[in-house]
Design a protein around this motif. Structure first.
Motif, PDB file in Angstrom:
ATOM      1  N   ALA A  33      37.574  40.992  17.973  1.00 42.69           N
ATOM      2  CA  ALA A  33      36.629  40.154  18.729  1.00 42.69           C
ATOM      3  C   ALA A  33      37.056  38.692  18.808  1.00 42.69           C
ATOM      4  CB  ALA A  33      35.223  40.275  18.143  1.00 42.69           C
ATOM      5  N   ASN A 169      26.172  43.779  16.900  1.00 44.85           N
ATOM      6  CA  ASN A 169      27.552  44.186  17.144  1.00 44.85           C
ATOM      7  C   ASN A 169      27.750  45.543  16.461  1.00 44.85           C
ATOM      8  OD1 ASN A 169      30.355  44.508  17.227  1.00 44.85           O
ATOM      9  ND2 ASN A 169      30.782  42.880  15.764  1.00 44.85           N
ATOM     10  N   HIS A 200      26.924  35.964  17.422  1.00 46.63           N
ATOM     11  CA  HIS A 200      27.057  36.251  18.854  1.00 46.63           C
ATOM     12  C   HIS A 200      25.887  35.702  19.673  1.00 46.63           C
ATOM     13  CE1 HIS A 200      30.540  38.960  18.547  1.00 46.63           C
ATOM     14  NE2 HIS A 200      30.010  39.404  17.431  1.00 46.63           N
ATOM     15  N   LEU A 203      26.229  34.364  23.361  1.00 45.59           N
ATOM     16  CA  LEU A 203      26.911  35.201  24.344  1.00 45.59           C
ATOM     17  C   LEU A 203      25.968  36.239  24.933  1.00 45.59           C
ATOM     18  CD1 LEU A 203      30.263  35.568  22.420  1.00 45.59           C
ATOM     19  CD2 LEU A 203      29.888  34.247  24.504  1.00 45.59           C
ATOM     20  N   LYS A 232      32.694  32.599  18.010  1.00 44.34           N
ATOM     21  CA  LYS A 232      32.740  33.618  19.057  1.00 44.34           C
ATOM     22  C   LYS A 232      32.466  33.007  20.426  1.00 44.34           C
ATOM     23  CE  LYS A 232      33.445  36.934  16.125  1.00 44.34           C
ATOM     24  NZ  LYS A 232      34.801  37.461  15.922  1.00 44.34           N
ATOM     25  N   SER A 233      31.450  32.156  20.495  1.00 46.89           N
ATOM     26  CA  SER A 233      31.038  31.580  21.773  1.00 46.89           C
ATOM     27  C   SER A 233      32.158  30.777  22.427  1.00 46.89           C
ATOM     28  CB  SER A 233      29.827  30.669  21.582  1.00 46.89           C
ATOM     29  OG  SER A 233      28.830  31.301  20.808  1.00 46.89           O
ATOM     30  N   THR A 319      26.886  39.785  23.877  1.00 47.35           N
ATOM     31  CA  THR A 319      28.263  39.911  23.392  1.00 47.35           C
ATOM     32  C   THR A 319      29.210  40.318  24.515  1.00 47.35           C
ATOM     33  OG1 THR A 319      28.560  42.230  22.674  1.00 47.35           O
ATOM     34  CG2 THR A 319      27.299  40.780  21.212  1.00 47.35           C
ATOM     35  N   TYR A 320      30.513  40.181  24.239  1.00 46.86           N
ATOM     36  CA  TYR A 320      31.534  40.659  25.170  1.00 46.86           C
ATOM     37  C   TYR A 320      32.128  41.973  24.667  1.00 46.86           C
ATOM     38  CZ  TYR A 320      34.316  37.930  21.794  1.00 46.86           C
ATOM     39  OH  TYR A 320      34.855  37.399  20.651  1.00 46.86           O
ATOM     40  N   ASN A 366      36.511  45.313  23.973  1.00 45.82           N
ATOM     41  CA  ASN A 366      36.356  43.864  24.105  1.00 45.82           C
ATOM     42  C   ASN A 366      36.721  43.468  25.532  1.00 45.82           C
ATOM     43  OD1 ASN A 366      36.731  41.094  24.149  1.00 45.82           O
ATOM     44  ND2 ASN A 366      37.983  41.012  22.302  1.00 45.82           N
TER      45      ASN A 366
END
Length: 391
Positions: A33, A169, A200, A203, A232-233, A319-320, A366
């Protein structure tokens, strides 16, 4: 029209990238990630300015660090944090591990809601504690919490902590205020400390927002340790910068000592300025990123519908990371699917079994990458699955 271009491919070879180095030649990594986008210009400027200075000694936390978190959460999520609540940490997982060692004892049970981030299993077991699985309910592609089972797990006297992943997640769930309130009430009733991983949180899909756990009720606020980070962002996981928010003074003092004892409380020469820049000048970039990631989700949805209808894409709002239900195939073991797809096509995903046995029939993808790379990955996914199960 986005102000920032996320379509341009960035060559990450020869940069010691975990994501790209552990890959066959010519492969496509859609697993660990981090994203394949350069971070926000404001963050790059802050890091470059420090690099040009040339002296990378020990750092302190300036007042602007806490203020940047406070204003971001106030403006984005209507949650007012006090600067005294905030503690620097080198990462969310180091912070969670420190909390486990400080607030639980060997052989204590720690609840996690599976399928869930695989490192939770690791840090619980490696610290001599026992994983207590509160499996999420799964119905027609939608995940929800099983509160009957959660209450049973919390009522066990051996259970002393719950690690909550919010947003979740790998499922991408944004938990509702009612969900979070129920957790807080049960945790208060049974004396279970809630450690919440909210890494997360920024996102989310356009039109959605997460709810900070500590904002929900007095029970949630006063019986929680909240782990936050821009990593993460803003795609800066390698800079090792995070924050632990602990409103309860007694818990905060113990958590601060835990991080200090574990040497997880010292910022490096780049992490502070990067976090400040992200939260004070990175908002427009982040909003464009969220739009782009949502377009990537729609691209995946359309491709699966037209080419791989036996894969069900689990409903998500954040999330991505996409959670692919492969139970429609004859071969449903993600360990075998993952290995076959990687060997035959060079596409590396995450096998769902590492997130708990209830993820055995899933793959995690991802999609934090340029569209061209995503389309290539989807074609490889189809090629790999067609070879193993060509119906």
């Amino acid at each position: 029209m986005l102000a920032y271009d996320f379509n341009e491919k960035t060559d990450r070879s020869r940069t010691h990238s975990l994501k790209w180095e552990l890959l066959p030649a010519g492969g496509n990594p859609m697993w660990v990630a981090d994203m394949d986008f350069p971070t926000a210009p404001a963050v790059r400027e802050a890091v470059e300015r420090q690099a040009v200075h040339g002296v990378f000694g020990y750092s302190i936390l300036p007042p602007e660090w806490a203020q940047s978190y406070i204003l971001w959460w106030k403006n984005r999520y209507s949650f007012e944090m006090n600067k005294d609540w905030l503690i620097f940490a080198t990462g969310v997982i180091p912070a969670v591990a420190s909390a486990i060692r400080r607030f639980t004892s060997p052989a204590d049970h720690i609840i996690i809601q599976t399928p869930v981030y695989n490192d939770f299993f690791t840090i619980i077991r490696e610290n001599g504690r026992i994983v207590s699985e509160n499996r999420l309910s799964y119905d027609n592609g939608v995940y929800s919490m099983d509160f009957g089972d959660l209450e049973e797990k919390m009522s066990d006297p051996a259970c002393t902590m719950m690690i909550l992943c919010s947003p979740h997640n790998p499922t991408g769930n944004i938990w509702t205020k009612d969900d979070l309130k129920k957790i807080g009430e049960l945790a208060q009733k049974f004396g279970v400390l809630v450690v919440c991983d909210e890494i997360h949180c920024d996102l989310t899909d356009p039109g959605f927002t997460y709810i900070p756990y500590a904002s929900v009720s007095d029970e949630c606020r006063d019986n929680s340790i909240i782990c936050l980070a821009p990593s993460k962002s803003f795609n800066i996981a390698g800079l090792k910068t995070a924050c632990v928010c602990v409103p309860n003074r007694s818990l905060r003092q113990r958590m601060s000592r835990a991080l200090s004892a574990d040497e997880a409380q010292e910022p490096d020469a780049f992490s502070i300025d990067a976090a400040i820049a992200a939260y004070t000048r990175g908002g427009e970039w982040l909003d464009d990123l969220r739009d782009y990631l949502f377009s990537n989700k729609k691209t995946v949805n359309a491709f699966l519908s037209n080419n791989l209808p036996r894969i069900r894409l689990s409903a998500s709002q954040a999330t991505y990371l996409l959670w692919l239900d492969c139970s429609g195939f004859e071969e449903t073991d993600s360990e075998k699917l993952w290995s076959h797809i990687l060997t035959r096509t060079g596409l590396r995903l995450n096998p769902g079994y590492i997130y708990g046995e209830c993820g055995r029939a899933f793959l995690r993808m991802n999609i934090g990458c340029p569209r061209q790379q995503l389309v290539d990955a989807l074609k490889r996914l189809k090629d790999g699955l067609d070879q193993i199960d060509p119906k």
